[in-house]
Design a protein around this motif. Structure first.
Motif, short mmCIF file in Angstrom:
data_model
loop_
_atom_site.label_atom_id
_atom_site.label_comp_id
_atom_site.label_asym_id
_atom_site.label_seq_id
_atom_site.Cartn_x
_atom_site.Cartn_y
_atom_site.Cartn_z
N ALA A 109 -50.23 38.64 56.38
CA ALA A 109 -50.09 40.10 56.26
C ALA A 109 -50.76 40.80 57.44
CB ALA A 109 -50.69 40.57 54.95
N ALA A 110 -51.91 40.29 57.87
CA ALA A 110 -52.61 40.90 58.99
C ALA A 110 -51.80 40.77 60.28
CB ALA A 110 -53.98 40.23 59.17
N ILE A 111 -51.18 39.61 60.48
CA ILE A 111 -50.34 39.44 61.68
C ILE A 111 -49.16 40.39 61.63
CG2 ILE A 111 -48.87 37.82 62.92
CD1 ILE A 111 -50.74 35.58 61.90
N ALA A 112 -48.56 40.55 60.44
CA ALA A 112 -47.43 41.48 60.30
C ALA A 112 -47.86 42.92 60.62
CB ALA A 112 -46.86 41.39 58.89
N ASP A 113 -49.06 43.30 60.19
CA ASP A 113 -49.56 44.65 60.47
C ASP A 113 -49.76 44.85 61.96
OD1 ASP A 113 -49.53 45.27 57.79
OD2 ASP A 113 -51.68 44.91 57.49
N LEU A 114 -50.34 43.85 62.63
CA LEU A 114 -50.56 43.98 64.07
C LEU A 114 -49.24 43.99 64.82
CD1 LEU A 114 -53.61 41.55 64.46
CD2 LEU A 114 -53.65 44.05 64.49
N ARG A 115 -48.28 43.30 64.28
CA ARG A 115 -46.96 43.24 64.91
C ARG A 115 -46.27 44.61 64.90
NH1 ARG A 115 -43.68 37.69 63.89
NH2 ARG A 115 -42.71 37.58 65.96
N GLU A 116 -46.60 45.41 63.90
CA GLU A 116 -46.02 46.75 63.83
C GLU A 116 -46.63 47.68 64.88
OE1 GLU A 116 -46.43 48.21 59.90
OE2 GLU A 116 -44.91 46.86 59.04
N GLN A 117 -47.82 47.31 65.37
CA GLN A 117 -48.50 48.16 66.35
C GLN A 117 -48.06 47.89 67.79
OE1 GLN A 117 -52.79 48.10 65.78
NE2 GLN A 117 -52.54 47.59 63.61
N THR A 118 -47.60 46.66 68.05
CA THR A 118 -47.26 46.30 69.42
C THR A 118 -46.34 45.09 69.43
OG1 THR A 118 -48.21 45.83 71.60
CG2 THR A 118 -49.22 44.73 69.73
N ASN A 119 -45.79 44.81 70.56
CA ASN A 119 -44.94 43.63 70.75
C ASN A 119 -45.86 42.44 71.07
OD1 ASN A 119 -42.76 41.95 71.13
ND2 ASN A 119 -42.45 42.58 73.26
N LEU A 120 -46.20 41.67 70.05
CA LEU A 120 -47.18 40.59 70.21
C LEU A 120 -46.66 39.52 71.16
CD1 LEU A 120 -48.44 40.03 66.55
CD2 LEU A 120 -49.58 41.30 68.38
N ARG A 121 -47.58 39.01 71.99
CA ARG A 121 -47.21 37.88 72.84
C ARG A 121 -47.77 36.56 72.32
NH1 ARG A 121 -51.60 39.70 76.51
NH2 ARG A 121 -52.91 37.90 77.07
N GLY A 122 -48.55 36.61 71.24
CA GLY A 122 -49.08 35.38 70.66
C GLY A 122 -50.09 35.67 69.57
N VAL A 123 -50.50 34.58 68.89
CA VAL A 123 -51.45 34.66 67.78
C VAL A 123 -52.59 33.69 68.02
CG1 VAL A 123 -51.80 34.24 65.30
CG2 VAL A 123 -49.69 35.35 66.10
N VAL A 124 -53.82 34.15 67.82
CA VAL A 124 -55.01 33.30 67.83
C VAL A 124 -55.58 33.28 66.42
CG1 VAL A 124 -57.32 32.91 68.74
CG2 VAL A 124 -55.51 33.83 70.23
N LEU A 125 -55.63 32.10 65.80
CA LEU A 125 -56.21 31.95 64.47
C LEU A 125 -57.57 31.28 64.63
CD1 LEU A 125 -55.89 32.24 61.39
CD2 LEU A 125 -54.86 29.95 61.38
N ASP A 126 -58.62 31.98 64.26
CA ASP A 126 -59.99 31.48 64.41
C ASP A 126 -60.38 30.69 63.16
OD1 ASP A 126 -62.63 31.00 64.99
OD2 ASP A 126 -63.07 33.07 65.60
N LEU A 127 -60.51 29.38 63.33
CA LEU A 127 -60.88 28.49 62.23
C LEU A 127 -62.32 28.00 62.33
CD1 LEU A 127 -57.64 26.30 62.12
CD2 LEU A 127 -58.19 28.28 60.69
N ARG A 128 -63.08 28.54 63.23
CA ARG A 128 -64.46 28.08 63.42
C ARG A 128 -65.31 28.44 62.20
NH1 ARG A 128 -64.98 30.72 69.35
NH2 ARG A 128 -64.17 32.44 68.09
#
Length: 468
Positions: free
Chosen positions: A301-320
């Protein structure tokens, strides 16, 4: 064998997570209750019934339950030699007698043959004779505790755990030397630094910060001649409100070394949540603190929200720092990266394996993907990382994962209200390699250091953004 630091693990009682395990599709069915052993069997907890707040001291019956529960439900139970459990149990028992200056001339292990029931009968007879000669119930509980811990530790399995008492994190800090579910990192090196601080906790109020190197507690150093001193950490778990501890720290960003005193007080250990933001203009950064189904949904859902704000060029998922969780969440997130893929296998002791697959009902992201990993990415986080690498779903950046992914655990209830977690299967990765005890190596090595944390730098994220 991985060094296990039980005292500072702060793990939730195994029974409290039974509902999550069942809801995630991890079977708790097993042979518990087989035969005519009556009270000497473990049981599967009712997800609708909360666990007892405080287990009672273990008894000889508890020891017997653990013995049979392992044979009935542990993945290698069908081929396990009884001596594998009973020799370490008796060794631990006699060591406890010696610590209490209660050793007995008749405390000698009986002859064992490898026949499960006959060996237990012989062991039990000697155990009961030893217990009857002890001065009080406290001493009897101590040898029961030692015997149970000896059996469970003999399995040398990072997902086999006896949860008897929940030990608190009194001061509210996490340390870089801890990986997986309460284990000491076998490659831990000095300095140990603070990589998590809980808001409003004693160390937060004392002014400690992320990246501070913890040199000593109560003037006792954490490393002696390069060897980590685990005993020091008991200071962080022992004490009542008002108890104090003095921390000697070095702050890398300033180079200053100083001491602070923190006082044990009640604080709310708030649950970590999914965080998201845009970085470098059009890269989606999302952190995932645990592999829980609702959190996996929040990531998407968070990625979808950010996608509405801009044309995403990629995703970083922080699993640390992600200690794992539900296989269902792994299926959800791998399903956002690819469809029709086998992500891992769960196998029995005879190597009969069933595949785990991507959840193909999840909409594909269709974006370049980078996952940030570290030595605290464990269990389901190990599993997800291995799938990303084996199936070429994205790029891993950071450090090798924990390698704490022996197999899916099932919860069992013992007579004293404590719990036993046992894997019913062992896991191998998508390419059928073993990740457990080894971990998953990153494609690009970018460790977080004390100096980075102290200065507010994130080399892993910087590398991820450069790759995208």
């Amino acid at each position: 064998m991985r060094r296990r630091w039980r005292s500072f693990a702060g793990a939730a009682m195994v029974l409290a997570v039974a509902t999550t395990l069942v809801g995630a599709g991890v079977s708790t069915a097993g042979a518990a209750g087989t035969g005519n052993r009556g009270a000497a069997t473990c049981t599967k907890p009712d997800p609708g019934v909360p666990p007892p707040p405080t287990p009672s001291p273990p008894t000889a019956t508890t020891v017997e339950q653990v013995y049979h529960c392992i044979f009935d439900n542990y993945y290698s139970g069908p081929v396990l030699d009884s001596r594998t459990l009973l020799v370490p149990a008796f060794a631990a028992l006699t060591q406890e007698l010696q610590r209490g200056q209660l050793d007995q001339p008749g405390a000698t292990l009986p002859a064992l043959t490898g026949r499960k029931d006959a060996d237990w009968t012989a062991f039990k007879a000697v155990y009961q004779r030893i217990a009857r000669a002890l001065p009080d119930d406290e001493a009897r509980a101590a040898i029961a505790t030692a015997a149970i811990e000896g059996m469970v530790e003999a399995l040398d399995d990072n997902h086999a755990r006896w949860i008897y008492k929940r030990v608190p994190n009194l001061y509210g800090l996490g340390l870089s030397v801890i990986v997986g579910p309460g284990d000491i990192d076998p490659v831990a090196d000095e300095p140990a630094y603070i990589d998590r601080i809980i808001a409003d906790s004693p160390v937060a109020k004392a002014g400690l910060r992320l990246g501070d190197e913890l040199l000593a507690v109560n003037d006792v150093p954490l490393f002696v001649n390069g060897v980590f001193n685990e005993g020091v950490l008991s200071y962080l778990t022992t004490g009542d409100p008002g108890t104090t501890a003095t921390f000697t720290v070095r702050r890398p960003v300033t180079g200053a070394t100083f001491t602070v005193t923190a006082t044990v007080d009640r604080y709310q250990n708030t649950r970590r949540v999914v965080e998201s933001r845009l970085v470098d203009g059009n890269v989606a950064y999302v952190s995932l603190p645990g592999f829980e189904p609702q959190l996996a949904d929040q990531v998407l859902a968070a990625i979808a929200d950010l996608r509405e704000q801009t044309n995403l060029r990629g995703v970083v998922l922080d699993l640390r720092g992600n200690g794992g969780g539900s296989p269902a969440a792994v299926a959800t997130l791998t399903g956002a990266l690819a469809h029709g893929k086998i992500t891992s296998y769960w196998c029995d002791v005879r190597e009969r394996c069933r595949p785990n697959r991507t959840d193909d009902s999840v909409e594909l992201l269709n974006l370049p993907f980078v996952a940030l990993t570290d030595r605290r990415c464990a269990s389901a986080c190990d599993s997800f990382s291995s799938a990303v690498k084996d199936l070429k779903l994205g790029t891993l950046v950071g450090t090798r994962t924990a390698g704490a992914v022996s197999g899916p655990g099932a919860a069992y209830l013992l007579d004293n209200g404590s719990g036993l977690m046992l894997p019913e299967r062992h896991e191998i990765a998508a390419n059928k390699e073993i990740v457990n005890t080894i971990g998953v190596a990153p494609d690009h090595y970018a460790p977080m250091t004390a100096a980075d944390l102290s200065a507010g730098r994130d080399p892993g994220l910087a590398k991820a953004v450069s790759l995208l």
